[in-house]
Scaffold this motif. Structure first.
Motif, PDB file in Angstrom:
ATOM      1  N   THR A  96      41.277 -16.534 -34.058  1.00 24.88           N
ATOM      2  CA  THR A  96      39.833 -16.469 -33.848  1.00 24.88           C
ATOM      3  C   THR A  96      39.371 -17.412 -32.744  1.00 24.88           C
ATOM      4  O   THR A  96      38.367 -17.147 -32.095  1.00 24.88           O
ATOM      5  CB  THR A  96      39.024 -16.745 -35.136  1.00 24.88           C
ATOM      6  OG1 THR A  96      39.343 -18.040 -35.607  1.00 24.88           O
ATOM      7  CG2 THR A  96      39.305 -15.712 -36.194  1.00 24.88           C
ATOM      8  N   PHE A 118      32.774  -7.522 -34.842  1.00 24.53           N
ATOM      9  CA  PHE A 118      33.361  -8.512 -35.750  1.00 24.53           C
ATOM     10  C   PHE A 118      32.324  -9.025 -36.747  1.00 24.53           C
ATOM     11  O   PHE A 118      32.611  -9.208 -37.920  1.00 24.53           O
ATOM     12  CB  PHE A 118      33.935  -9.690 -34.961  1.00 24.53           C
ATOM     13  CG  PHE A 118      35.286  -9.412 -34.372  1.00 24.53           C
ATOM     14  CD1 PHE A 118      36.382  -9.178 -35.189  1.00 24.53           C
ATOM     15  CD2 PHE A 118      35.472  -9.401 -32.992  1.00 24.53           C
ATOM     16  CE1 PHE A 118      37.628  -8.928 -34.655  1.00 24.53           C
ATOM     17  CE2 PHE A 118      36.724  -9.144 -32.444  1.00 24.53           C
ATOM     18  CZ  PHE A 118      37.799  -8.912 -33.266  1.00 24.53           C
ATOM     19  N   GLY A 121      31.549  -7.335 -40.071  1.00 25.06           N
ATOM     20  CA  GLY A 121      32.435  -7.611 -41.194  1.00 25.06           C
ATOM     21  C   GLY A 121      31.839  -8.556 -42.220  1.00 25.06           C
ATOM     22  O   GLY A 121      32.189  -8.523 -43.391  1.00 25.06           O
ATOM     23  N   VAL A 154      43.062 -13.208 -44.129  1.00 23.69           N
ATOM     24  CA  VAL A 154      42.746 -13.476 -42.720  1.00 23.69           C
ATOM     25  C   VAL A 154      41.664 -12.513 -42.251  1.00 23.69           C
ATOM     26  O   VAL A 154      40.657 -12.920 -41.675  1.00 23.69           O
ATOM     27  CB  VAL A 154      44.014 -13.355 -41.839  1.00 23.69           C
ATOM     28  CG1 VAL A 154      43.640 -13.265 -40.372  1.00 23.69           C
ATOM     29  CG2 VAL A 154      44.939 -14.539 -42.065  1.00 23.69           C
ATOM     30  N   ALA A 155      41.871 -11.217 -42.553  1.00 22.62           N
ATOM     31  CA  ALA A 155      40.899 -10.216 -42.111  1.00 22.62           C
ATOM     32  C   ALA A 155      39.512 -10.518 -42.679  1.00 22.62           C
ATOM     33  O   ALA A 155      38.506 -10.395 -41.977  1.00 22.62           O
ATOM     34  CB  ALA A 155      41.351  -8.816 -42.535  1.00 22.62           C
ATOM     35  N   ILE A 156      39.468 -10.930 -43.953  1.00 21.01           N
ATOM     36  CA  ILE A 156      38.171 -11.228 -44.573  1.00 21.01           C
ATOM     37  C   ILE A 156      37.474 -12.369 -43.838  1.00 21.01           C
ATOM     38  O   ILE A 156      36.257 -12.374 -43.695  1.00 21.01           O
ATOM     39  CB  ILE A 156      38.356 -11.602 -46.068  1.00 21.01           C
ATOM     40  CG1 ILE A 156      38.890 -10.407 -46.847  1.00 21.01           C
ATOM     41  CG2 ILE A 156      37.050 -12.096 -46.685  1.00 21.01           C
ATOM     42  CD1 ILE A 156      39.263 -10.729 -48.274  1.00 21.01           C
ATOM     43  N   ILE A 158      38.012 -13.424 -40.629  1.00 23.49           N
ATOM     44  CA  ILE A 158      37.918 -13.324 -39.166  1.00 23.49           C
ATOM     45  C   ILE A 158      36.465 -13.402 -38.660  1.00 23.49           C
ATOM     46  O   ILE A 158      36.168 -14.161 -37.735  1.00 23.49           O
ATOM     47  CB  ILE A 158      38.624 -12.044 -38.650  1.00 23.49           C
ATOM     48  CG1 ILE A 158      40.129 -12.320 -38.530  1.00 23.49           C
ATOM     49  CG2 ILE A 158      38.080 -11.613 -37.292  1.00 23.49           C
ATOM     50  CD1 ILE A 158      40.934 -11.131 -38.053  1.00 23.49           C
ATOM     51  N   PRO A 159      35.530 -12.648 -39.265  1.00 24.64           N
ATOM     52  CA  PRO A 159      34.166 -12.692 -38.718  1.00 24.64           C
ATOM     53  C   PRO A 159      33.612 -14.108 -38.653  1.00 24.64           C
ATOM     54  O   PRO A 159      33.046 -14.518 -37.631  1.00 24.64           O
ATOM     55  CB  PRO A 159      33.368 -11.841 -39.711  1.00 24.64           C
ATOM     56  CG  PRO A 159      34.353 -10.917 -40.314  1.00 24.64           C
ATOM     57  CD  PRO A 159      35.633 -11.690 -40.378  1.00 24.64           C
ATOM     58  N   ILE A 162      35.351 -16.205 -35.871  1.00 22.79           N
ATOM     59  CA  ILE A 162      34.940 -15.821 -34.521  1.00 22.79           C
ATOM     60  C   ILE A 162      33.518 -16.289 -34.235  1.00 22.79           C
ATOM     61  O   ILE A 162      33.219 -16.833 -33.170  1.00 22.79           O
ATOM     62  CB  ILE A 162      35.068 -14.293 -34.347  1.00 22.79           C
ATOM     63  CG1 ILE A 162      36.552 -13.959 -34.220  1.00 22.79           C
ATOM     64  CG2 ILE A 162      34.281 -13.808 -33.132  1.00 22.79           C
ATOM     65  CD1 ILE A 162      36.860 -12.534 -33.913  1.00 22.79           C
TER      66      ILE A 162
ATOM     67  N   ALA B  24      43.357 -10.812 -33.214  1.00 27.81           N
ATOM     68  CA  ALA B  24      42.294 -10.749 -34.218  1.00 27.81           C
ATOM     69  C   ALA B  24      41.866  -9.308 -34.438  1.00 27.81           C
ATOM     70  O   ALA B  24      41.657  -8.870 -35.570  1.00 27.81           O
ATOM     71  CB  ALA B  24      41.100 -11.591 -33.782  1.00 27.81           C
ATOM     72  N   ILE B  27      44.408  -7.185 -36.672  1.00 24.15           N
ATOM     73  CA  ILE B  27      44.309  -7.481 -38.101  1.00 24.15           C
ATOM     74  C   ILE B  27      42.982  -6.991 -38.657  1.00 24.15           C
ATOM     75  O   ILE B  27      42.909  -6.379 -39.719  1.00 24.15           O
ATOM     76  CB  ILE B  27      44.471  -9.001 -38.342  1.00 24.15           C
ATOM     77  CG1 ILE B  27      45.873  -9.428 -37.914  1.00 24.15           C
ATOM     78  CG2 ILE B  27      44.227  -9.337 -39.805  1.00 24.15           C
ATOM     79  CD1 ILE B  27      46.162 -10.877 -38.141  1.00 24.15           C
ATOM     80  N   TYR B  28      41.933  -7.226 -37.898  1.00 25.48           N
ATOM     81  CA  TYR B  28      40.598  -6.836 -38.355  1.00 25.48           C
ATOM     82  C   TYR B  28      40.471  -5.313 -38.472  1.00 25.48           C
ATOM     83  O   TYR B  28      39.942  -4.797 -39.450  1.00 25.48           O
ATOM     84  CB  TYR B  28      39.569  -7.397 -37.371  1.00 25.48           C
ATOM     85  CG  TYR B  28      38.135  -7.169 -37.749  1.00 25.48           C
ATOM     86  CD1 TYR B  28      37.596  -7.768 -38.877  1.00 25.48           C
ATOM     87  CD2 TYR B  28      37.322  -6.370 -36.960  1.00 25.48           C
ATOM     88  CE1 TYR B  28      36.268  -7.566 -39.217  1.00 25.48           C
ATOM     89  CE2 TYR B  28      35.991  -6.170 -37.288  1.00 25.48           C
ATOM     90  CZ  TYR B  28      35.466  -6.761 -38.413  1.00 25.48           C
ATOM     91  OH  TYR B  28      34.163  -6.565 -38.747  1.00 25.48           O
ATOM     92  N   PHE B  31      42.771  -4.136 -41.599  1.00 26.30           N
ATOM     93  CA  PHE B  31      42.439  -4.501 -42.973  1.00 26.30           C
ATOM     94  C   PHE B  31      40.936  -4.528 -43.264  1.00 26.30           C
ATOM     95  O   PHE B  31      40.539  -4.740 -44.393  1.00 26.30           O
ATOM     96  CB  PHE B  31      43.059  -5.861 -43.323  1.00 26.30           C
ATOM     97  CG  PHE B  31      44.553  -5.850 -43.266  1.00 26.30           C
ATOM     98  CD1 PHE B  31      45.301  -5.248 -44.276  1.00 26.30           C
ATOM     99  CD2 PHE B  31      45.226  -6.421 -42.196  1.00 26.30           C
ATOM    100  CE1 PHE B  31      46.678  -5.224 -44.226  1.00 26.30           C
ATOM    101  CE2 PHE B  31      46.605  -6.404 -42.139  1.00 26.30           C
ATOM    102  CZ  PHE B  31      47.336  -5.807 -43.142  1.00 26.30           C
ATOM    103  N   SER B  32      40.105  -4.354 -42.254  1.00 25.83           N
ATOM    104  CA  SER B  32      38.667  -4.306 -42.531  1.00 25.83           C
ATOM    105  C   SER B  32      38.029  -3.005 -42.064  1.00 25.83           C
ATOM    106  O   SER B  32      37.379  -2.317 -42.834  1.00 25.83           O
ATOM    107  CB  SER B  32      37.952  -5.487 -41.867  1.00 25.83           C
ATOM    108  OG  SER B  32      38.360  -6.691 -42.463  1.00 25.83           O
TER     109      SER B  32
END
Lengths: 285, 300, 435
Positions: A96, A118, A121, A154-156, A158-159, A162, B24, B27-28, B31-32
């Motif tokens: 990120t 992003f 999310g 990680v995906a949860i 990320i927003p 960033i 990023a 992955i985003y 999985f999102s």
């Protein structure tokens, strides 16, 4: 200049300050009661816990902890949790910060477009996607590995990562430094790791703290993706034993305590950076 | 000026832009975005726990079902109360707390630590802990103390009180968090401003309203926006304390969605629920953002 | 300092990723089944058999509730290693459904009758007809769909009213034989300043079972009411208009102050504690709580009485086949899973299962166990076969019993009348049936 003013503080003001302090201390004591209650209860017998819920234990029942430790298979659960958290945090910080930097520094409209993508999310509760999420994880072949939990966590996060990095870079990292480096012949990658990254320390601390708390306290992802007890995390162990010991306080409370203890330590260790760090990226001072 | 030189000055990263974003993004997306995309598609089908293959397109039927769900009204109302009250208290309590703990108090580091502390707890554990504290049996901490004082039992989980009891625990947990963000903001305010105000004869309260409050706009904005979004998304804390009960007194949008959409197996309806939810939250955060920006423009 | 922290974190991260790498690979191998057998076997003790199969078994009760069974299985099927997975009740269906729909999931799944039928219809479960033949129809019928049986019934569960013998004897109170007598008994305790019934009404369960037991005694067990369940799952009848009169009568439980609104602040565990420590004369529960009660207060003398209708009878208990053991159709080790089920379907297997569920009965032909002393006063009820679980008959709408419980909380709290309460349940059932 500031120091001089402080010496000039009048007696009246000093007394006011002292009264304020007293009020804050009393409030803090009240604020802390639930945590204190959790801690003292872990060391009492059930009878004592009922009779004098807030008193200090007469007999310190440390064996409560021994039982909890064994029942939870604590060392293994702790190792799994730490492993997941550390890896997730490391990945988050790396990817990120890169992405945030790219979006903060590009002047094409794609920067903002991706940023909004992003940010969206933040508004999707991941629980609503679990059925398809599960299928994706299975297709990739990550089922029942810690990597499934790590990557989804990680995906949860990320927003948020960033958002923090981008805002911080825009507000607090001067372009001039980078331009100078570029003239010196740094490549973009060198520039990022040598010049920019060290300047990001405060916001890295922020992200580390927030993501650590989020990942450590995430209950649903391990429950979904980790099926063998071998890989289970602390919260799963707590939940397992809540079923078993819901009627037995003195067995349950030490488990709750062991569930949060590592975070308490992390907190004490990171405390200095927390106040300075939590909002560093977000608040343009 | 050559072309490349110009490009560099503009700060465009060229192909490095995509390279930096890629990890990023992958992955985003996986999985999102991808799961959300599926959810979106499912919301127009008859997907359920007894029909998982050969799905049929059913148009907006699921969306109508969502609107007709009798619990929807209570759920939206509760979610809004939850988000607004929690966020409000975070600001109302957190802001003065930050101002006071920014003063030269001897124990201020310790005090900050204590107020922030609850934020490290997972909601699972918070749920069980407060369950014991608020219980109306003789073993509940508060009622136990009340009984010793000769006061009658107070039930914190009646239809009227349960939601506020949960919110109360969340205020306890998250006010310290807000305080820390406000503190960071406060520390960025130059002390000269206060000195100037003091010379002009402004007392503490005037200083707070004339200087502190307007300059706190950025952090208030963060707390309000994230607080509202987080409040709307709230699930864990409610689930571990009341599971939406007693009766339907603490159902929120998320608990209804999880019960109907996942537990009862109406996956397609659950998906439609999720899409609606996303739109609602998007609107709320967009609106808040606008309002807050107006405010900061007005006083800035 | 900051630098140090960061570099420490990074080093730790690198070390972790190495470890995670190998951890991950073993697990994928475990999914691919048999080849890990050797590994696990070697880890346990290398002297015994080379090929050990690991099976995963999931259940919503914690490990200690089936400990004797697990110990027994370790001996009876030594080449199988059972990995027990506990998932708490509120998440169980979600997790299992999600896993099964992706072709994953445990090899052996503990299923409720409702979820068995649902999963069987989707082809998630393997049929177990051969083994099912060893059980009585009463046990297997709820797990059967279109002539096939998909789960084997475990030890039955039942819920009645535990009572504190000493409190009854000291105050010269006789056991009630009818619902009206029961209300009288409760009033006597109230006059004595003793809480008659401890109830954790924070949960939707207690009022569900208590009221349904009354309706069972009054209506569902009668000629007229016998077919209610079948009609209900076919959408031919509604609860509103049928159950009202009985539940009006049952509402004395609320109007007489036995169930109070204060109780919505108490959860099951706290109610249990209240009863165990002598703070209440009665407590509705079943054998699964017996040990917890006795652990709290080893000197407590308890017995169980059944629920009563308005007329004198042998009384009724709420209950039925407990968790059913089903085999995942997608399991890579179906054969081994069947072997485990076969081992459970023996007298020894049932005995081991009974060990942690004392009081329930086995549906296996020829397996019967003595009733523990704590159930003396319900022996007549059990002998009469008066154990019934109304919602087991509702087919795919079985999960609506939870709605029934929540709606009764609303009713208790006074936010709606009885008709609306029942209409809401009917609506939830209709919705589930429409799937």
């Amino acid at each position: 200049m500031r120091k001089r003013r402080i010496r000039q503080v009048s007696r009246k003001e000093q007394r006011k300050l002292w009264i304020t302090e007293m009020i804050m201390v009393v409030l803090a004591v009240i604020w802390f009661i639930p945590v204190y209650y959790l801690i003292v209860t872990t060391l009492k017998s059930p009878q004592e816990a009922t009779q004098s819920p807030l008193g200090l234990p007469k007999v310190w029942m440390f064996e409560n902890y021994v039982q909890a430790w064994n029942k939870m298979e604590y060392p293994r659960a702790l190792f799994n949790t730490v492993q997941i958290t550390v890896l997730a945090v490391a990945i988050i910080v790396l990817i990120t910060s890169l992405a945030g930097y790219a979006m903060a520094r590009t002047r094409t409209k794609w920067g903002n477009r991706f940023f909004l993508l992003f940010l969206a999310g933040l508004m999707v509760p991941f629980q609503m996607n679990i059925v398809s999420l599960f299928k994706i994880v299975k297709t990739i072949g990550l089922m029942n590995t810690v990597w499934a939990v790590i990557l989804v966590d990680v995906a949860i996060n990320i927003p948020q990562g960033i958002f923090l990095f981008k805002e911080f870079i825009e507000s607090s990292v001067p372009r001039e430094l980078e331009e100078a480096a570029e003239i010196d012949g740094c490549s973009v990658i060198q520039k990022f790791f040598v010049i920019v990254l060290p300047l990001l320390k405060p916001v890295i601390a922020t992200v580390v703290i927030i993501v650590t708390l989020n990942v450590w306290n995430e209950f649903m992802t391990p429950l979904l993706f980790i099926q063998s007890r071998e890989n289970s995390v602390i919260l799963q162990e707590v939940s397992r034993n809540i079923g078993q010991f819901s009627t037995d306080w003195t067995a349950l409370f030490p488990m709750l305590m062991l569930g949060v203890a590592p975070l308490m330590l992390f907190y004490l260790f990171m405390q200095k950076y927390i106040i300075a760090g939590v909002a560093a990226g977000a608040v343009k001072g | 000026m050559t072309k490349t030189k110009k490009k560099r000055e503009c700060g465009s990263l060229g192909h490095y832009f995509i390279l930096f974003i890629l990890p990023a993004l992958i992955i985003y997306l996986t999985f999102s975005i991808l799961p959300f995309f599926f959810t979106f598609i499912y919301s127009f089908t008859d997907y359920s726990d007894i029909k998982i293959k050969d799905l049929d397109f059913v148009g907006i039927k699921n969306y109508l079902t969502v609107l007709k769900t009798p619990l929807m009204k209570i759920a939206i109302k509760n979610s809004l109360i939850y988000a607004v009250v929690l966020t409000g208290f975070q600001v109302i309590l957190g802001l003065p707390l930050a101002v006071v703990l920014n003063k030269k108090l001897k124990t201020r580091n310790l005090l900050r630590a204590v107020y922030f502390f609850p934020a490290v707890f997972s909601s699972l554990i918070i749920g069980y802990l407060w369950n014991f504290i608020l219980s109306s049996s003789d073993y509940g901490l508060i009622n136990n103390l009340l009984h010793q004082l000769g006061v009658n039992t107070v039930n914190f989980f009646t239809a009227d009180r349960a939601l506020y009891s949960v919110i109360f625990t969340q205020i306890w947990q998250w006010t310290g968090w807000a305080m820390v963000i406000f503190l960071a903001n406060l520390q960025g305010i130059s002390p000269e401003l206060y000195e100037a105000a003091a010379i002009d004869g402004a007392d503490g309260r005037q200083q707070f309203f004339r200087i502190t409050l307007p300059l706190m706009c950025p952090s208030v904005k963060i707390i309000v926006v994230t607080g509202l979004i987080g409040g709307m998304k709230a699930f864990d804390a409610i689930y571990s304390m009341t599971s939406g009960g007693p009766g339907n007194a603490t159902e929120t949008v998320m608990t209804v969605m999880m019960d109907k959409g996942i537990s009862d197996g109406f996956y397609a309806v659950g998906s439609a629920f999720g899409v609606c939810f996303f739109i609602i939250v998007l609107l709320i955060s967009g609106l808040t953002n606008k309002l807050m920006s107006k405010w900061s423009e007005a006083i800035g | 300092m900051k630098k140090k922290v960061l570099s420490m974190l990074l080093t730790a991260a690198m070390a972790m990723s190495l470890l995670a790498g190998c951890g991950g690979s073993t697990d994928t191998a475990a999914d691919a089944a048999t080849d890990t057998g050797a590994e696990t076997g070697a880890e346990e003790d290398s002297s015994t058999s080379g090929e050990k199969v690991t099976l995963r078994m999931s259940y919503w009760n914690s490990e200690d509730t089936v400990q004797a069974l697990l110990d027994y299985l370790a001996q009876a099927v030594p080449h199988v290693e059972i990995e027990y997975q506990f998932i708490d009740n509120s998440n169980y269906d979600t997790i299992i459904d999600t896993q099964l729909s992706a072709g994953e999931g445990p090899d052996i799944i503990c299923e409720s009758p409702g979820s068995t039928l649902r999963h069987a219809r989707l082809g998630y479960l393997a049929e177990v007809n051969e083994l099912a033949a060893k059980y009585s129809d009463a046990g297997t019928s709820v797990y059967s769909l279109e002539g096939n049986t998909y789960a084997l019934p475990g030890i039955s569960w039942f819920e009645g009213i535990y009572y504190n013998k000493a409190l009854f004897e000291e105050n010269g109170i006789e056991l009630p034989r009818t619902f009206d007598e029961y209300i009288e008994v409760c009033k006597k305790f109230q006059d004595l300043g003793i809480t008659p019934l401890a109830a954790g009404l924070k949960s939707w369960e207690p009022m569900l079972k208590n009221s349904m037991a009354f309706v069972t005694a009054e209506y569902l067990s009668t000629e007229e009411g016998k077919s209610f369940g079948e009609k209900y799952r076919n959408g031919e009848i509604t609860m509103d208009g049928t159950w009202n009169t009985y539940l009006e009568k049952w509402s004395q439980m609320i109007t007489e102050g036995i169930y109070t609104t204060d109780m919505t602040g108490i959860d099951h565990a706290q109610a249990l504690e209240q009863f165990a420590t002598g703070g209440a004369a009665m407590f509705c529960s079943g054998p699964w709580d017996y040990e917890a009660i006795m652990e709290k207060n080893p000197d407590l003398q308890i017995d169980m009485m059944p629920f009563n209708g308005t007329k004198e009878s042998a009384g009724w208990l709420i209950g039925g086949p407990g968790c059913g053991f089903a085999v995942n159709e997608a399991s890579a080790n179906k054969e081994a899973a069947m072997e485990v089920l076969a081992a459970i379907s023996t007298y020894e297997g049932q005995a081991a299962l009974w060990e942690n569920n004392q009081g329930g009965s086995s549906y296996l032909e020829g397996a019967s166990f003595d009733l523990p002393e704590a159930y003396t006063s319900v022996s007549e009820t059990l002998a009469a076969g008066n154990v019934y679980c109304p919602w087991n008959e509702w087919g795919v709408a079985a999960s609506a019993h939870e709605t029934y419980g929540t709606e009764f909380q609303n009713y208790l709290l006074g936010s709606q009348d009885l008709a609306v309460t029942l209409q809401n349940v009917d609506a939830a059932v209709a919705e589930l049936l429409s799937k």
